[in-house]
Motif scaffolding. Structure first.
Motif, PDB file in Angstrom:
ATOM      1  N   VAL A 308      22.991  71.733  15.098  1.00 59.83           N
ATOM      2  CA  VAL A 308      24.263  71.525  15.779  1.00 59.83           C
ATOM      3  C   VAL A 308      24.506  72.633  16.794  1.00 59.83           C
ATOM      4  N   MET A 309      24.468  73.873  16.327  1.00 59.33           N
ATOM      5  CA  MET A 309      24.740  75.016  17.191  1.00 59.33           C
ATOM      6  C   MET A 309      24.303  76.283  16.479  1.00 59.33           C
ATOM      7  N   ALA A 310      24.326  77.391  17.210  1.00 62.12           N
ATOM      8  CA  ALA A 310      23.995  78.680  16.616  1.00 62.12           C
ATOM      9  C   ALA A 310      25.185  79.226  15.837  1.00 62.12           C
ATOM     10  N   CYS A 311      24.908  80.143  14.903  1.00 63.16           N
ATOM     11  CA  CYS A 311      25.967  80.770  14.103  1.00 63.16           C
ATOM     12  C   CYS A 311      26.485  81.999  14.849  1.00 63.16           C
ATOM     13  N   SER A 312      27.717  81.953  15.289  1.00 60.26           N
ATOM     14  CA  SER A 312      28.330  83.136  15.916  1.00 60.26           C
ATOM     15  C   SER A 312      28.894  84.025  14.817  1.00 60.26           C
ATOM     16  N   ARG A 313      28.691  85.318  14.927  1.00 62.72           N
ATOM     17  CA  ARG A 313      29.028  86.256  13.857  1.00 62.72           C
ATOM     18  C   ARG A 313      30.289  87.052  14.183  1.00 62.72           C
ATOM     19  N   CYS A 314      31.053  87.331  13.116  1.00 61.36           N
ATOM     20  CA  CYS A 314      32.342  88.013  13.263  1.00 61.36           C
ATOM     21  C   CYS A 314      32.355  89.256  12.366  1.00 61.36           C
ATOM     22  N   ILE A 315      33.534  89.857  12.173  1.00 57.08           N
ATOM     23  CA  ILE A 315      33.639  91.096  11.406  1.00 57.08           C
ATOM     24  C   ILE A 315      33.386  90.884   9.920  1.00 57.08           C
ATOM     25  N   PHE A 316      33.299  89.637   9.477  1.00 58.76           N
ATOM     26  CA  PHE A 316      32.948  89.386   8.072  1.00 58.76           C
ATOM     27  C   PHE A 316      31.616  90.038   7.726  1.00 58.76           C
ATOM     28  N   THR A 317      30.689  90.079   8.683  1.00 58.97           N
ATOM     29  CA  THR A 317      29.361  90.650   8.409  1.00 58.97           C
ATOM     30  C   THR A 317      29.421  92.151   8.173  1.00 58.97           C
ATOM     31  N   THR A 318      30.529  92.796   8.515  1.00 61.01           N
ATOM     32  CA  THR A 318      30.644  94.250   8.354  1.00 61.01           C
ATOM     33  C   THR A 318      31.251  94.640   7.012  1.00 61.01           C
ATOM     34  N   VAL A 319      31.550  93.647   6.157  1.00 58.76           N
ATOM     35  CA  VAL A 319      32.129  93.941   4.843  1.00 58.76           C
ATOM     36  C   VAL A 319      31.028  94.378   3.893  1.00 58.76           C
ATOM     37  N   ASP A 320      31.233  95.510   3.197  1.00 57.35           N
ATOM     38  CA  ASP A 320      30.293  95.981   2.188  1.00 57.35           C
ATOM     39  C   ASP A 320      30.444  95.102   0.954  1.00 57.35           C
ATOM     40  N   LEU A 321      29.373  94.445   0.551  1.00 59.69           N
ATOM     41  CA  LEU A 321      29.447  93.501  -0.562  1.00 59.69           C
ATOM     42  C   LEU A 321      29.613  94.184  -1.910  1.00 59.69           C
ATOM     43  N   ASP A 322      29.356  95.486  -1.990  1.00 56.21           N
ATOM     44  CA  ASP A 322      29.492  96.211  -3.250  1.00 56.21           C
ATOM     45  C   ASP A 322      30.870  96.831  -3.421  1.00 56.21           C
ATOM     46  N   THR A 323      31.520  97.193  -2.317  1.00 59.26           N
ATOM     47  CA  THR A 323      32.813  97.879  -2.402  1.00 59.26           C
ATOM     48  C   THR A 323      33.972  97.029  -1.886  1.00 59.26           C
ATOM     49  N   GLY A 324      33.681  95.995  -1.094  1.00 59.44           N
ATOM     50  CA  GLY A 324      34.745  95.191  -0.520  1.00 59.44           C
ATOM     51  C   GLY A 324      35.483  95.891   0.604  1.00 59.44           C
ATOM     52  N   ILE A 325      34.836  96.878   1.234  1.00 61.47           N
ATOM     53  CA  ILE A 325      35.433  97.633   2.340  1.00 61.47           C
ATOM     54  C   ILE A 325      34.689  97.286   3.625  1.00 61.47           C
ATOM     55  N   THR A 326      35.443  97.073   4.680  1.00 62.09           N
ATOM     56  CA  THR A 326      34.824  96.726   5.958  1.00 62.09           C
ATOM     57  C   THR A 326      34.758  97.936   6.875  1.00 62.09           C
ATOM     58  N   SER A 327      33.650  98.072   7.568  1.00 65.26           N
ATOM     59  CA  SER A 327      33.475  99.160   8.531  1.00 65.26           C
ATOM     60  C   SER A 327      33.846  98.713   9.942  1.00 65.26           C
ATOM     61  N   ARG A 328      33.846  97.400  10.172  1.00 60.65           N
ATOM     62  CA  ARG A 328      34.120  96.802  11.480  1.00 60.65           C
ATOM     63  C   ARG A 328      33.120  97.226  12.554  1.00 60.65           C
TER      64      ARG A 328
END
Length: 378
Positions: A308-328
Motif C-alpha cells: 500500500v505505502m511505506a511506513c512513516s515513523r514518528c516519536i513513538f520509535t524513540t520510546v525506551d521499551l524497558d523504561t517507558g521514557i521517550t528521548s524524542r
C-alpha cells in the motif's frame, strides 16, 4: 525445426504448438526465409501480448494474428499430384495409417486436454490456447526473497506485542485465538484515543489471554482482567480509525520489516534498538538491506499481500521499551538523515522518515514462522 532455447516459456509454448502441427500433419517444410519471417511474427506477437500496454481490443487482434501466423507457418502448400489411371481417372491415393492429430499433440505439449476442430479452425483454436498461455495473468516461476522470522500481534494499540508462531491473516490483520491485532485501544474520559505518543508508559503493559478473559499486567500495579466479550449492559464506543476497517492499525493491517534493514540502522546508532520499536507484524530474514521497499506483491505460504505505502515513523520509535521514557531523538534523527522521502512524496509523508512497508491482504490464509516468502510483483 525452430530454435526454442533462447525463448521465454510463453514464446516456447507458441513455438511448440507450431512445431507439433508440422510434425503431426506431415506438411512440406517452408523455405527457410519464409519460415523465419513467420516465426518472427509469432515471437513479436507473444512479446506484445504479455506487455502491460496490451488492452482488450489489441489483445483480440494480436490473438487473431497469432492464430493466422500459426496457420500459415504450417500450411501444406500445393497438394501432391496423384498418379492417373487408365481412362483418364485418377487412381485413389493409398490410405495412410492413422496418426495422432496435430491438435492432440499440440494440446498435450501445452499441458491441456481436448481436440480442436479440423482445418484452420483447429489452428485458430490453438492460437487462442497459445495466447492464453502467453498472457500476463499466468503464474510465473516464483522467486523466494526471504523467510518469516517472527510474527507479532498487538491486541491493544501502543501496548506490548504478543509473539506467536502462527496466525490467521484476515482483512483486519493477524488473528490468533481471541487475540486480534490492534483490536482494542485506550481512550480517556473525553473519549479521545490515547497512544504511546502521549503516554509512553503504555509500552510497559503486557497482555495475556486466558479463556474468555484478557489480562493486562504492568510492574508495581495489580493485574486488570477484562472480558473478551463485552457485556451487553456496558456502554460501547465505536472508534472508527479509518474508512475501511475498525481495527486500529495506522494505515494498513500488515506491517513488514526486514532484519537486514534493522541491522543497517543499528550499525548507525550508538544504542541499538529492537524490532519492537517499530512494531512490525511480520519480520523477514534472508533478504537484502531495504529490499522490502521494492516489493509490490508477495506470497507468504498461501497468503497473498499487496503493498500500500511505506511506513512513516514518528516519536513513538524513540520510546525506551524497558523504561517507558521517550528521548524524542533516536532512532528518529538517524532515520531522518538518510531515509527521507523524495519531493514528490512529501505531500503524503511530510518530513517523516520511511522505514518498513504497509501491505493489505489479497488472499486470506494462515502464516507461520519459517514460511518462505515469494515475490510476485516488484
Amino acid at each position: 525445426m525452430l530454435t526454442r532455447s533462447p525463448l521465454s516459456s510463453r514464446e516456447a509454448a507458441a513455438y511448440c504448438l507450431i512445431s507439433d502441427f508440422k510434425i503431426a500433419l506431415g506438411h512440406r517444410a517452408l523455405q527457410p526465409r519464409r519460415r523465419r519471417q513467420r516465426a518472427k511474427t509469432v515471437r513479436s506477437l507473444c512479446h506484445h501480448l504479455r506487455s502491460p500496454a496490451c488492452g482488450a481490443t489489441a489483445g483480440r487482434r494480436a490473438r487473431s494474428r497469432l492464430g493466422s501466423a500459426a496457420s500459415r507457418l504450417c500450411s501444406p502448400g500445393r497438394r501432391p499430384r496423384l498418379p492417373r489411371a487408365r481412362g483418364g481417372l485418377r487412381a485413389p491415393a493409398p490410405t495412410p495409417p492413422p496418426a495422432p492429430s496435430a491438435g492432440s499433440l499440440a494440446l498435450a505439449r501445452l499441458g491441456l486436454r481436448g481436440r480442436p476442430r479440423p482445418g484452420s479452425l483447429g489452428v485458430a483454436a490453438l492460437g487462442e490456447v497459445a495466447w492464453r498461455r502467453a498472457r500476463p495473468g499466468r503464474r510465473r516461476r516464483l522467486q523466494q526473497v526471504g523467510t518469516v522470522a517472527r510474527l507479532w500481534i498487538y491486541p491493544v494499540k501502543s501496548c506490548k506485542g504478543v509473539p506467536v508462531s502462527a496466525a490467521e491473516c484476515t482483512p483486519l490483520g493477524l488473528l490468533s485465538g481471541h487475540l486480534r491485532d490492534r483490536f482494542w485501544l485506550v481512550i480517556n474520559k473525553e473519549g479521545n484515543v490515547v497512544t504511546a505518543c502521549q503516554e509512553p508508559c503504555l509500552v510497559l503493559i503486557s497482555l495475556t489471554c486466558d479463556g474468555d478473559a484478557l489480562t493486562l499486567s504492568a510492574a508495581y500495579t495489580k493485574d486488570l482482567q477484562l472480558p473478551i466479550k463485552t457485556p451487553t449492559t456496558n456502554a460501547v464506543r465505536k472508534c472508527r480509525y479509518n474508512d475501511k476497517c475498525d481495527a486500529h492499525s495506522d494505515a494498513s493491517p500488515f506491517s513488514i520489516l526486514s532484519e537486514a534493514s534493522l541491522a543497517d540502522l543499528n550499525s548507525r546508532l550508538e544504542k541499538k534498538v529492537e524490532a519492537a520499536n517499530f512494531r512490525p507484524n511480520i519480520l523477514i530474514s534472508g533478504c537484502g538491506v531495504y529490499a522490502e521497499d521494492s516489493w509490490d506483491e508477495l506470497l507468504i505460504g498461501d497468503v497473498g499481500l499487496k503493498r500500500v505505502m511505506a511506513c512513516s515513523r514518528c516519536i513513538f520509535t524513540t520510546v525506551d521499551l524497558d523504561t517507558g521514557i521517550t528521548s524524542r531523538k533516536e532512532p528518529l534523527e538517524t532515520l531522518k538523515s538518510y531515509l527521507q522521502c523524495g519531493p514528490c512524496e512529501q505531500k503524503l509523508y511530510g518530513k517523516s522518515p520511511l522505514f518498513g512497508q504497509y501491505f493489505v491482504l489479497e488472499s486470506p490464509e494462515t502464516v507461520k514462522v519459517g514460511d518462505p516468502m515469494y515475490l510476485l510483483g516488484q
